[in-house]
Design an enzyme around this catalytic site. Structure first.
Site, PDB file in Angstrom:
ATOM      1  N   TYR A  86       0.848  -1.190   0.000  1.00  0.00           N
ATOM      2  CA  TYR A  86       0.000   0.000   0.000  1.00  0.00           C
ATOM      3  C   TYR A  86       0.885   1.242   0.000  1.00  0.00           C
ATOM      4  O   TYR A  86       1.578   1.522   0.988  1.00  0.00           O
ATOM      5  CB  TYR A  86      -0.914   0.028   1.214  1.00  0.00           C
ATOM      6  CG  TYR A  86      -1.935  -1.102   1.273  1.00  0.00           C
ATOM      7  CD1 TYR A  86      -2.162  -1.945   0.192  1.00  0.00           C
ATOM      8  CD2 TYR A  86      -2.683  -1.320   2.426  1.00  0.00           C
ATOM      9  CE1 TYR A  86      -3.084  -2.969   0.250  1.00  0.00           C
ATOM     10  CE2 TYR A  86      -3.617  -2.341   2.490  1.00  0.00           C
ATOM     11  CZ  TYR A  86      -3.818  -3.159   1.398  1.00  0.00           C
ATOM     12  OH  TYR A  86      -4.733  -4.181   1.476  1.00  0.00           O
ATOM     13  N   PHE A 231     -13.249  -5.847   0.392  1.00  0.00           N
ATOM     14  CA  PHE A 231     -14.372  -5.260  -0.332  1.00  0.00           C
ATOM     15  C   PHE A 231     -15.690  -5.848   0.179  1.00  0.00           C
ATOM     16  O   PHE A 231     -16.540  -6.303  -0.597  1.00  0.00           O
ATOM     17  CB  PHE A 231     -14.254  -5.491  -1.842  1.00  0.00           C
ATOM     18  CG  PHE A 231     -13.153  -4.706  -2.502  1.00  0.00           C
ATOM     19  CD1 PHE A 231     -12.897  -3.391  -2.153  1.00  0.00           C
ATOM     20  CD2 PHE A 231     -12.351  -5.294  -3.467  1.00  0.00           C
ATOM     21  CE1 PHE A 231     -11.865  -2.664  -2.752  1.00  0.00           C
ATOM     22  CE2 PHE A 231     -11.323  -4.583  -4.076  1.00  0.00           C
ATOM     23  CZ  PHE A 231     -11.090  -3.265  -3.715  1.00  0.00           C
ATOM     24  N   PRO A 232     -15.908  -5.833   1.510  1.00  0.00           N
ATOM     25  CA  PRO A 232     -17.107  -6.478   2.063  1.00  0.00           C
ATOM     26  C   PRO A 232     -18.398  -5.738   1.743  1.00  0.00           C
ATOM     27  O   PRO A 232     -19.472  -6.324   1.866  1.00  0.00           O
ATOM     28  CB  PRO A 232     -16.834  -6.466   3.572  1.00  0.00           C
ATOM     29  CG  PRO A 232     -15.963  -5.261   3.778  1.00  0.00           C
ATOM     30  CD  PRO A 232     -15.079  -5.217   2.565  1.00  0.00           C
ATOM     31  N   LEU A 233     -18.303  -4.480   1.324  1.00  0.00           N
ATOM     32  CA  LEU A 233     -19.511  -3.694   1.102  1.00  0.00           C
ATOM     33  C   LEU A 233     -19.804  -3.440  -0.365  1.00  0.00           C
ATOM     34  O   LEU A 233     -20.600  -2.565  -0.696  1.00  0.00           O
ATOM     35  CB  LEU A 233     -19.404  -2.352   1.841  1.00  0.00           C
ATOM     36  CG  LEU A 233     -19.532  -2.449   3.357  1.00  0.00           C
ATOM     37  CD1 LEU A 233     -19.314  -1.088   4.006  1.00  0.00           C
ATOM     38  CD2 LEU A 233     -20.901  -2.994   3.743  1.00  0.00           C
ATOM     39  N   GLY A 236     -24.603  -3.711  -5.384  1.00  0.00           N
ATOM     40  CA  GLY A 236     -25.155  -3.235  -6.643  1.00  0.00           C
ATOM     41  C   GLY A 236     -26.648  -2.994  -6.511  1.00  0.00           C
ATOM     42  O   GLY A 236     -27.132  -2.512  -5.482  1.00  0.00           O
TER      43      GLY A 236
END
Length: 306
Positions: A86, A231-233, A236
């Site tokens: 990162y 990316f748990p959230l 769509g």
């Protein structure tokens, strides 16, 4: 960081109902089941976001990023996840600037095993000597003598799994790493890695709309291994007005984002979502997801729709 609590996920017995908001990472590190992922604390305005984000430079507003990290800890999110890739190490330096000296209950996780030759490239590199070198650099940047959770960012197909895991095991035996984790692995790869060293966590892409790792979630649960969905959230149309997710959110008095996190927490007792955000308000919203309880019927209704 020094931790003195010694429990295991299977042996921790009390005379009261267990706190389902806490998981014992690696059997001995109690962490809240919603953590904080630092990947988004990079780059600046105008840069790509989401899955296209470069994560290439230190945050444009360093003071704001430090405030977000400190707010996460103040809200009780005591599992902080970063990586040497990162912002080319600047992400780890940011964690240290914000949180060092670390609180007794704070668990810092980082990753090694990916090189960044350009803003858009993430290339696995599993040479054992390289992995050990990167861990040494992570120790320096994090200003600690032991990493709570060192995760192999990606398995490198050019090197045997036993050699890559062996490098992390050597660091563990030297007292520089407490627990070992993996990222983006299959059940078969996880099982092969466990032949060399115990695995405390798996970090794979997983959310309501992306459930290709269902078998890994189940395998991890059966082994008492933490599953950290990144990316748990990602949501769509299934999260829009009138959707089952929105309907259930209304039933339980929560936001759709909180309900999506609650769905993950209900999915398995070893799931620990690590949502990232640059907003203090979203941090508070994510932390409060631990208080949202779904029934099996609500869980199934959301799962079927997504």
């Amino acid at each position: 960081m020094t931790h003195t609590t010694q429990f295991t996920n299977t042996e921790h017995v009390t005379h009261t109902e267990p706190d389902r908001s806490v998981f014992f990472l690696g059997g001995d590190l109690p962490v809240r089941r919603v953590g904080y992922g630092t990947m988004r604390l990079a780059d600046g305005p105008g840069e790509p976001s989401g899955g296209e984000a470069h994560i290439w430079t230190a945050p444009a507003d360093r003071a704001a990023a430090i405030r977000v990290l400190r707010t996460a800890v103040e809200l009780g999110l005591n599992l902080i996840d970063t990586a040497d890739a990162y912002a080319l190490g600047a992400g780890e330096e940011l964690v240290a600037d914000a949180l060092h000296p670390y609180r007794e209950d704070l668990v810092i996780a980082t990753k090694v095993g990916v090189v960044r030759p350009s803003p858009t490239e993430w290339v696995p590199l599993g040479h054992p000597a390289y992995l050990r070198q990167q861990a040494e650099l992570s120790l320096r940047r994090l200003r600690t003598d032991r990493i709570d959770l060192l995760q192999l960012h990606r398995l490198d197909p050019e090197f045997p799994v036993a050699e890559q895991m062996g490098a992390l095991k050597q660091l563990q035996e030297e007292g520089k790493v407490r627990h070992i984790g993996l990222s983006e692995v299959t059940v078969e790869e996880l099982a092969e890695a466990e032949e060399t060293a115990p695995v405390a966590s798996v970090q794979n892409l997983y959310n309501l709309a992306t459930r290709g790792h269902d078998d890994v979630v189940d395998h991890a649960a059966g082994r008492g291994i933490a599953f950290l969905p990144f990316f748990p959230l990602a949501m769509g149309a299934h999260a829009g007005p009138g959707s089952p997710l929105a309907q259930v959110a209304g039933e339980v008095g929560a936001t759709p984002s909180q309900t999506a996190l609650a769905w993950l927490l209900h999915r398995s007792p070893t799931v620990l979502p690590i949502p990232g955000t640059t907003s203090a308000a979203h941090l508070a919203e994510n932390a409060a997801a631990l208080e949202v309880a779904l029934t099996d019927e609500q869980f199934d209704r959301i799962a079927a729709a997504a």
